[in-house]
Motif scaffolding. Structure first.
Motif, PDB file in Angstrom:
ATOM      1  N   ILE A  61      38.588  14.006  11.884  1.00 37.28           N
ATOM      2  CA  ILE A  61      37.450  13.432  11.162  1.00 37.28           C
ATOM      3  C   ILE A  61      37.602  11.921  11.042  1.00 37.28           C
ATOM      4  O   ILE A  61      36.624  11.162  11.189  1.00 37.28           O
ATOM      5  CB  ILE A  61      37.299  14.093   9.780  1.00 37.28           C
ATOM      6  CG1 ILE A  61      36.887  15.557   9.935  1.00 37.28           C
ATOM      7  CG2 ILE A  61      36.271  13.347   8.936  1.00 37.28           C
ATOM      8  CD1 ILE A  61      36.739  16.301   8.633  1.00 37.28           C
ATOM      9  N   ARG A  65      34.808   9.208  12.215  1.00 39.50           N
ATOM     10  CA  ARG A  65      34.125   8.256  11.331  1.00 39.50           C
ATOM     11  C   ARG A  65      34.312   6.816  11.820  1.00 39.50           C
ATOM     12  O   ARG A  65      33.439   5.962  11.609  1.00 39.50           O
ATOM     13  CB  ARG A  65      34.546   8.422   9.883  1.00 39.50           C
ATOM     14  CG  ARG A  65      35.971   8.209   9.535  1.00 39.50           C
ATOM     15  CD  ARG A  65      36.149   8.287   8.005  1.00 39.50           C
ATOM     16  NE  ARG A  65      37.503   8.553   7.611  1.00 39.50           N
ATOM     17  CZ  ARG A  65      38.476   7.645   7.544  1.00 39.50           C
ATOM     18  NH1 ARG A  65      38.216   6.391   7.893  1.00 39.50           N
ATOM     19  NH2 ARG A  65      39.686   7.982   7.151  1.00 39.50           N
ATOM     20  N   LEU A  81      32.437  10.179   6.062  1.00 37.39           N
ATOM     21  CA  LEU A  81      31.542  11.210   6.567  1.00 37.39           C
ATOM     22  C   LEU A  81      31.332  12.280   5.502  1.00 37.39           C
ATOM     23  O   LEU A  81      32.283  12.691   4.831  1.00 37.39           O
ATOM     24  CB  LEU A  81      32.116  11.847   7.834  1.00 37.39           C
ATOM     25  CG  LEU A  81      32.159  10.941   9.070  1.00 37.39           C
ATOM     26  CD1 LEU A  81      32.822  11.658  10.243  1.00 37.39           C
ATOM     27  CD2 LEU A  81      30.759  10.472   9.466  1.00 37.39           C
ATOM     28  N   PRO A  83      28.619  15.921   4.460  1.00 38.60           N
ATOM     29  CA  PRO A  83      27.817  16.947   5.128  1.00 38.60           C
ATOM     30  C   PRO A  83      26.352  16.580   5.320  1.00 38.60           C
ATOM     31  O   PRO A  83      25.729  16.984   6.292  1.00 38.60           O
ATOM     32  CB  PRO A  83      27.963  18.168   4.212  1.00 38.60           C
ATOM     33  CG  PRO A  83      29.226  17.938   3.461  1.00 38.60           C
ATOM     34  CD  PRO A  83      29.306  16.466   3.271  1.00 38.60           C
ATOM     35  N   ASN A  84      25.772  15.858   4.395  1.00 35.64           N
ATOM     36  CA  ASN A  84      24.385  15.412   4.514  1.00 35.64           C
ATOM     37  C   ASN A  84      24.146  14.274   3.536  1.00 35.64           C
ATOM     38  O   ASN A  84      25.010  13.970   2.693  1.00 35.64           O
ATOM     39  CB  ASN A  84      23.388  16.561   4.284  1.00 35.64           C
ATOM     40  CG  ASN A  84      23.681  17.321   3.002  1.00 35.64           C
ATOM     41  OD1 ASN A  84      23.923  16.733   1.954  1.00 35.64           O
ATOM     42  ND2 ASN A  84      23.652  18.648   3.070  1.00 35.64           N
ATOM     43  N   ASN A 208      21.625  10.128   7.197  1.00 35.61           N
ATOM     44  CA  ASN A 208      21.884  11.326   7.984  1.00 35.61           C
ATOM     45  C   ASN A 208      22.096  10.979   9.453  1.00 35.61           C
ATOM     46  O   ASN A 208      21.407  10.108   9.998  1.00 35.61           O
ATOM     47  CB  ASN A 208      20.702  12.307   7.882  1.00 35.61           C
ATOM     48  CG  ASN A 208      20.680  13.066   6.576  1.00 35.61           C
ATOM     49  OD1 ASN A 208      21.695  13.586   6.142  1.00 35.61           O
ATOM     50  ND2 ASN A 208      19.521  13.136   5.943  1.00 35.61           N
ATOM     51  N   ALA A 219      26.070  16.417   9.370  1.00 41.02           N
ATOM     52  CA  ALA A 219      26.774  15.145   9.547  1.00 41.02           C
ATOM     53  C   ALA A 219      25.956  14.011   8.942  1.00 41.02           C
ATOM     54  O   ALA A 219      24.784  13.846   9.270  1.00 41.02           O
ATOM     55  CB  ALA A 219      27.048  14.878  11.018  1.00 41.02           C
ATOM     56  N   VAL A 221      26.553   9.935   6.588  1.00 45.09           N
ATOM     57  CA  VAL A 221      27.487   8.881   6.193  1.00 45.09           C
ATOM     58  C   VAL A 221      27.230   8.457   4.757  1.00 45.09           C
ATOM     59  O   VAL A 221      26.103   8.493   4.269  1.00 45.09           O
ATOM     60  CB  VAL A 221      27.393   7.645   7.118  1.00 45.09           C
ATOM     61  CG1 VAL A 221      27.743   8.027   8.554  1.00 45.09           C
ATOM     62  CG2 VAL A 221      26.007   7.000   7.060  1.00 45.09           C
ATOM     63  N   ASP A 248      37.886  13.084   4.094  1.00 53.79           N
ATOM     64  CA  ASP A 248      38.237  13.780   5.336  1.00 53.79           C
ATOM     65  C   ASP A 248      38.719  15.197   5.088  1.00 53.79           C
ATOM     66  O   ASP A 248      38.900  15.958   6.048  1.00 53.79           O
ATOM     67  CB  ASP A 248      39.332  13.005   6.084  1.00 53.79           C
ATOM     68  CG  ASP A 248      38.862  11.627   6.530  1.00 53.79           C
ATOM     69  OD1 ASP A 248      37.646  11.376   6.533  1.00 53.79           O
ATOM     70  OD2 ASP A 248      39.729  10.793   6.867  1.00 53.79           O
ATOM     71  N   ALA A 255      33.254  21.422   9.872  1.00 56.47           N
ATOM     72  CA  ALA A 255      33.064  19.995  10.107  1.00 56.47           C
ATOM     73  C   ALA A 255      32.737  19.678  11.562  1.00 56.47           C
ATOM     74  O   ALA A 255      32.797  18.513  11.970  1.00 56.47           O
ATOM     75  CB  ALA A 255      34.313  19.225   9.676  1.00 56.47           C
ATOM     76  N   GLN A 258      30.241  16.877  12.174  1.00 54.87           N
ATOM     77  CA  GLN A 258      30.778  15.532  12.009  1.00 54.87           C
ATOM     78  C   GLN A 258      31.596  15.110  13.221  1.00 54.87           C
ATOM     79  O   GLN A 258      31.503  13.972  13.690  1.00 54.87           O
ATOM     80  CB  GLN A 258      31.631  15.471  10.742  1.00 54.87           C
ATOM     81  CG  GLN A 258      30.850  15.718   9.465  1.00 54.87           C
ATOM     82  CD  GLN A 258      31.725  15.706   8.231  1.00 54.87           C
ATOM     83  OE1 GLN A 258      32.860  15.245   8.260  1.00 54.87           O
ATOM     84  NE2 GLN A 258      31.203  16.230   7.123  1.00 54.87           N
ATOM     85  N   ALA A 261      29.167  14.292  16.133  1.00 56.45           N
ATOM     86  CA  ALA A 261      28.214  13.189  16.002  1.00 56.45           C
ATOM     87  C   ALA A 261      28.464  12.058  17.001  1.00 56.45           C
ATOM     88  O   ALA A 261      27.507  11.565  17.619  1.00 56.45           O
ATOM     89  CB  ALA A 261      28.224  12.664  14.566  1.00 56.45           C
TER      90      ALA A 261
END
Length: 389
Positions: A61, A65, A81, A83-84, A208, A219, A221, A248, A255, A258, A261
């Motif tokens: 992760i 990121r 990072l 989830p939404n 998002n 995913a 931020v 993380d 994940a 993420q 992404a």
């Protein structure tokens, strides 16, 4: 129309159903097939050796990121990072001190779930920003709503119900002079705006990656000037780590979105380049609104164009006829009915007592999508509107 290197239309890169019109990338996005295949491979790896997977997940992760931070042109140590965007908003809202008697200022364009989250922390005051307001008028409408009780400003970078930009740089600069922290909801922004945080003096910013940036759902931020007070909504074994490392480790969340992404970001760049996609989507959205608004006008004799002071590139509004979509709860009901009966994925909203169709465009869309909607869906929507009276 964008094409793949082998000459096929861009749509072939997405596993979208051919039985539906996909005119609502703005709500849930859509990931390319190659990105989803990458995610499937990661899930297979996770399920084949769960202990190994979760033990090594934080390091993976962290790598993801860094790649996302580079894409957004922000320092690595400022980005986590999540989830939404809602998870990022919840974390940021929890980190802000709200004194007794303090209020949270939002605009009347704010996303409903965000407002509900703010209301859990403190009373919410709404600033009215006219839909047609340009940068100066919109900034003044928010800044003039600052009071001695304003403990936090929650501001949309791109508004969800009205598909417009807000002058976030001017508003955050004014808030800084008064010592008011600002949380910017950039849910739609990653990928849509290049380097979106340049010149933006905010405390927290969320966005998002599954919308315009085309990552799978799951995913997003959370970017902070100072993340010392930020903690993920799920307390886990990373809690003692500094920001952003503590984000993380969030238990047994899947994940893979993420981790995937960065693949979506590089895939779009490799195929067409992000700037070309933005230009394509903005031009197409302008065509779409003109085409669909004109189709409504031919049937109603009314003007269905919408004057939006700062239109948000690939998302645009068309006014619905009569009172269609205007009542509380009507936009969601209309979305479901259009999907079930007209085989079209669309977004609807209400603002100022009027109902709107919010059209979106992305790399896979073509003018034919909106021509199809104008020909086959607009007459039915008009008939539904007349049946309400």
């Amino acid at each position: 129309m964008l094409q793949l290197p082998d000459g096929r239309p861009a749509r072939a890169a997405w596993p979208l159903s051919d039985d539906l019109l996909h005119l609502n990338h703005g709500s849930f996005g859509a990931a390319p097939a190659s990105t989803l295949a990458t995610q499937d491979a990661l899930r297979a790896e996770m399920n084949a050796a769960p202990v190994r997977w979760f033990a090594g997940l934080p390091a993976r992760i962290a790598t993801a990121r860094v790649a996302v931070a580079d894409f957004l042109s922000v320092p690595h140590h400022r980005l986590a990072l999540v989830p939404n965007a809602s998870a990022g908003m919840s974390a940021a809202l929890s980190a802000v001190d709200i004194p007794t008697g303090g209020e949270i200022l939002v605009t009347d364009h704010a996303y409903g779930a965000v407002v509900m989250g703010a209301e859990r922390r403190a009373p919410v005051h709404r600033a009215h920003v006219p839909l047609a307001a340009g940068p100066g008028e919109a900034a003044a409408a928010v800044i003039e709503a600052f009071t001695d009780r304003t403990a936090l400003v929650v501001l949309d970078h791109v508004t969800s119900p009205t598909a417009r930009l807000l002058p976030v740089a001017a508003i955050t600069a004014a808030a800084r002079t008064r010592g008011i922290p600002v949380l910017v909801d950039g849910a739609h922004v990653p990928g849509l705006i290049d380097t979106p945080l340049d010149g933006l003096d905010c405390d927290y910013w969320v966005g998002n990656l599954h919308k315009f940036a085309c990552a799978p759902p799951g995913a997003a931020v959370l970017i902070a000037r100072d993340g010392a007070r930020l903690h993920p909504v799920i307390d886990s074994w990373g809690s003692a780590e500094p920001f952003p490392s503590r984000f993380d480790v969030q238990g047994t969340l899947d994940a893979t979105a993420q981790l995937t992404a960065p693949h979506a970001l590089t895939e779009i760049e490799k195929l067409w380049g992000w700037q070309r996609v933005r230009e394509h989507a903005e031009e197409l959205a302008a065509y779409a609104t003109a085409r669909v608004a004109s189709a409504f006008t031919e049937l109603t004799g009314e003007d269905h164009t919408v004057e939006v002071g700062m239109p948000a590139g690939p998302m645009r509004l068309v006014r619905l006829p009569g009172t269609l979509g205007a009542a509380p709860g009507a936009p969601d009901a209309l979305r479901a009915r259009v999907l079930a009966e007209l085989n079209a994925e669309c977004a609807f909203s209400t603002f100022g007592g009027r109902g709107y169709l919010r059209l979106s465009a992305h790399a896979y869309n073509t003018p034919a999508d909106y021509d199809d909607f104008a020909t086959n869906c607009v007459p039915t929507l008009t008939a539904w509107s007349r049946a309400l009276h």
